[in-house]
Design an enzyme around this catalytic site. Structure first.
Site, PDB file in Angstrom:
ATOM      1  N   CYS A 101      12.860 -32.137 -71.118  1.00 45.86           N
ATOM      2  CA  CYS A 101      11.796 -33.371 -70.712  1.00 45.86           C
ATOM      3  C   CYS A 101      10.634 -33.231 -71.757  1.00 45.86           C
ATOM      4  O   CYS A 101       9.917 -32.435 -71.823  1.00 45.86           O
ATOM      5  CB  CYS A 101      11.216 -32.884 -69.201  1.00 45.86           C
ATOM      6  SG  CYS A 101      10.181 -34.280 -68.633  1.00 45.86           S
ATOM      7  N   ASN A 102      10.355 -34.342 -72.516  1.00 41.21           N
ATOM      8  CA  ASN A 102       9.568 -34.674 -73.396  1.00 41.21           C
ATOM      9  C   ASN A 102       8.141 -34.682 -72.733  1.00 41.21           C
ATOM     10  O   ASN A 102       7.343 -34.166 -73.179  1.00 41.21           O
ATOM     11  CB  ASN A 102       9.787 -35.872 -74.125  1.00 41.21           C
ATOM     12  CG  ASN A 102      10.893 -35.848 -75.049  1.00 41.21           C
ATOM     13  OD1 ASN A 102      10.860 -35.709 -76.182  1.00 41.21           O
ATOM     14  ND2 ASN A 102      12.135 -35.821 -74.414  1.00 41.21           N
ATOM     15  N   THR A 103       8.092 -35.387 -71.344  1.00 44.35           N
ATOM     16  CA  THR A 103       6.965 -35.436 -70.607  1.00 44.35           C
ATOM     17  C   THR A 103       6.264 -34.271 -70.168  1.00 44.35           C
ATOM     18  O   THR A 103       5.107 -33.807 -70.325  1.00 44.35           O
ATOM     19  CB  THR A 103       7.274 -36.426 -69.658  1.00 44.35           C
ATOM     20  OG1 THR A 103       7.961 -37.406 -70.054  1.00 44.35           O
ATOM     21  CG2 THR A 103       5.884 -36.785 -68.820  1.00 44.35           C
TER      22      THR A 103
ATOM     23  N   CYS B 234      12.598 -39.777 -74.484  1.00 45.77           N
ATOM     24  CA  CYS B 234      12.901 -39.293 -73.074  1.00 45.77           C
ATOM     25  C   CYS B 234      14.158 -39.027 -72.851  1.00 45.77           C
ATOM     26  O   CYS B 234      14.992 -39.732 -73.333  1.00 45.77           O
ATOM     27  CB  CYS B 234      12.203 -40.392 -72.124  1.00 45.77           C
ATOM     28  SG  CYS B 234      12.585 -40.116 -70.633  1.00 45.77           S
TER      29      CYS B 234
ATOM     30  N   HIS C 149      16.098 -38.980 -70.184  1.00 42.63           N
ATOM     31  CA  HIS C 149      16.554 -40.188 -69.600  1.00 42.63           C
ATOM     32  C   HIS C 149      17.242 -41.063 -70.371  1.00 42.63           C
ATOM     33  O   HIS C 149      18.279 -41.535 -70.012  1.00 42.63           O
ATOM     34  CB  HIS C 149      15.523 -40.761 -68.397  1.00 42.63           C
ATOM     35  CG  HIS C 149      15.505 -39.890 -67.191  1.00 42.63           C
ATOM     36  ND1 HIS C 149      14.846 -38.652 -67.155  1.00 42.63           N
ATOM     37  CD2 HIS C 149      15.917 -39.880 -65.941  1.00 42.63           C
ATOM     38  CE1 HIS C 149      14.759 -38.171 -66.102  1.00 42.63           C
ATOM     39  NE2 HIS C 149      15.152 -39.010 -65.241  1.00 42.63           N
TER      40      HIS C 149
ATOM     41  N   GLY D  56       6.653 -39.216 -65.852  1.00 40.61           N
ATOM     42  CA  GLY D  56       5.594 -40.007 -66.771  1.00 40.61           C
ATOM     43  C   GLY D  56       4.547 -40.887 -66.458  1.00 40.61           C
ATOM     44  O   GLY D  56       3.854 -41.545 -67.200  1.00 40.61           O
TER      45      GLY D  56
HETATM   46  N1  DGL Z   1      13.329 -36.673 -68.694  1.00 41.18           N
HETATM   47  C1  DGL Z   1      11.767 -36.943 -68.841  1.00 41.18           C
HETATM   48  C2  DGL Z   1      11.484 -37.049 -70.333  1.00 41.18           C
HETATM   49  O1  DGL Z   1      12.295 -36.654 -71.224  1.00 41.18           O
HETATM   50  C3  DGL Z   1      11.407 -38.277 -67.995  1.00 41.18           C
HETATM   51  C4  DGL Z   1       9.999 -38.051 -67.726  1.00 41.18           C
HETATM   52  C5  DGL Z   1       9.734 -38.720 -66.037  1.00 41.18           C
HETATM   53  O2  DGL Z   1      10.166 -38.206 -65.248  1.00 41.18           O
HETATM   54  O3  DGL Z   1       9.214 -39.812 -66.101  1.00 41.18           O
HETATM   55  O4  DGL Z   1      10.183 -37.572 -70.691  1.00 41.18           O
END
Ligand code: DGL
Length: 297
Positions: free
Chosen positions: A76-78, A186, A188, A46
């Site tokens: 992972c959304n990112t 996200c 996480h 991110g």
């Molecule tokens: N789990 C990732 C998401 O859903 C985290 C992204 C990251 O590594 O900053 O966006």
């Protein structure tokens, strides 16, 4: 006709967040075999430029392709924001992406005020702008880019006081706000859903995209005429780009904890393999794996 001899389902994230999605996938398809790859060597995504995220995600999917996966869930959304279109043009297998669960959070026929917590990159990308356009302008969407939160989760673990303090700090400017819903955009943050919930009045609904992603994965597999195994034991292979076995053990414990909290499947029926990936660029060269049963430490 359904294909019977099938391979694994790949699940990818930059780090621990994807474990929350993996747990839900295992619960929905308890006879399947899953390969989970995290790229902690380059996390957090991110805070990176979109081009770098695309590069790392491509690299990781090349690796999964080499393991003959039938489909890959980008948990992972990112990475989805930065890479999903190029990935779909590049790989022949189905790719399931994620987006912040804003659609289920907004009230139909009324206006709502929703807080969307996600990485800075997810909130900045055109995919999020398109999502905003699709819900219409009667809603107030408050964007909360959570700088530093993924980093704290990766470093100190989801239940640490450092993580709790970080959420507190991020929410400080919104103390006097009332929200109809909070979206955790996200994966996480889904690991720390309880900590988020505690920061809001009890009736504030916290949304995430995990269940929607699981449903979409099942739809995509069925569309490919691929049969789905519902009879256990589920097999899970955990891999990470850092090459650290300690990290893999942490991932395993996190997965077991998620499954235990959800209480949907019998843990002793789960087979977990921890595998070093060598350098991600050395496709096909895999170190010998170490098998762990679900209840070994
Ligand atoms: N789990 C990732 C998401 O859903 C985290 C992204 C990251 O590594 O900053 O966006």
């Amino acid at each position: 006709m359904e294909k019977v001899n099938h391979g694994s389902i790949g699940v990818f994230d930059s780090g621990y967040g994807g474990i929350s999605v993996l747990a839900n996938l295992i619960e929905a398809m308890p006879g399947e075999s899953f390969v989970f790859l995290s790229d902690s060597k380059h996390a957090p995504y991110g805070e990176l430029a979109p081009g770098r995220v695309l590069e790392h995600t491509m690299h990781s999917l090349e690796y999964l392709k080499d393991l003959s996966v039938d489909a890959v869930v980008i948990a992972c959304n990112t990475a989805t924001s930065a890479a999903v279109e190029v990935l779909r043009e590049t790989f022949a297998f189905p790719i399931i992406g994620m987006e912040p669960a804003v659609k289920p959070a907004v009230k139909k026929g009324a206006s709502s005020r929703i807080l969307v917590a996600a990485t800075a990159l997810t909130l900045k990308e055109s995919k999020f702008a398109a999502l905003m356009e699709s819900i219409g302008d009667q809603h107030e969407i408050v964007r909360l880019p959570c700088h530093g939160l993924v980093d704290q989760i990766e470093k100190y673990g989801p239940e640490s006081t450092e993580v709790d303090k970080k959420i507190e700090e991020l929410l400080e400017p919104y103390k006097s706000f009332q929200f109809d819903g909070v979206v955790l955009g996200c994966t996480h943050y889904v690991l720390i859903k309880n900590q988020w919930q505690k920061k809001f009045p009890k009736d504030t609904v916290i949304y995430d995209g995990n269940e929607g992603t699981v449903r979409q994965t099942i739809r995509m597999l069925k569309k490919q005429s691929r049969s789905i195994s519902f009879q256990g034991p589920a097999k899970v292979c955990l891999m990470d780009s850092s090459q650290s076995i300690e990290r893999l053990i942490k991932s395993k414990n996190l997965l077991l904890k998620q499954l235990q909290n959800n209480g949907e499947i019998a843990l002793e029926q789960l087979q977990i393999e921890l595998r070093k990936t060598n350098e991600l660029c050395e496709f096909g060269k895999h170190n010998p794996s170490i098998w762990h049963t679900a209840n070994s430490k």
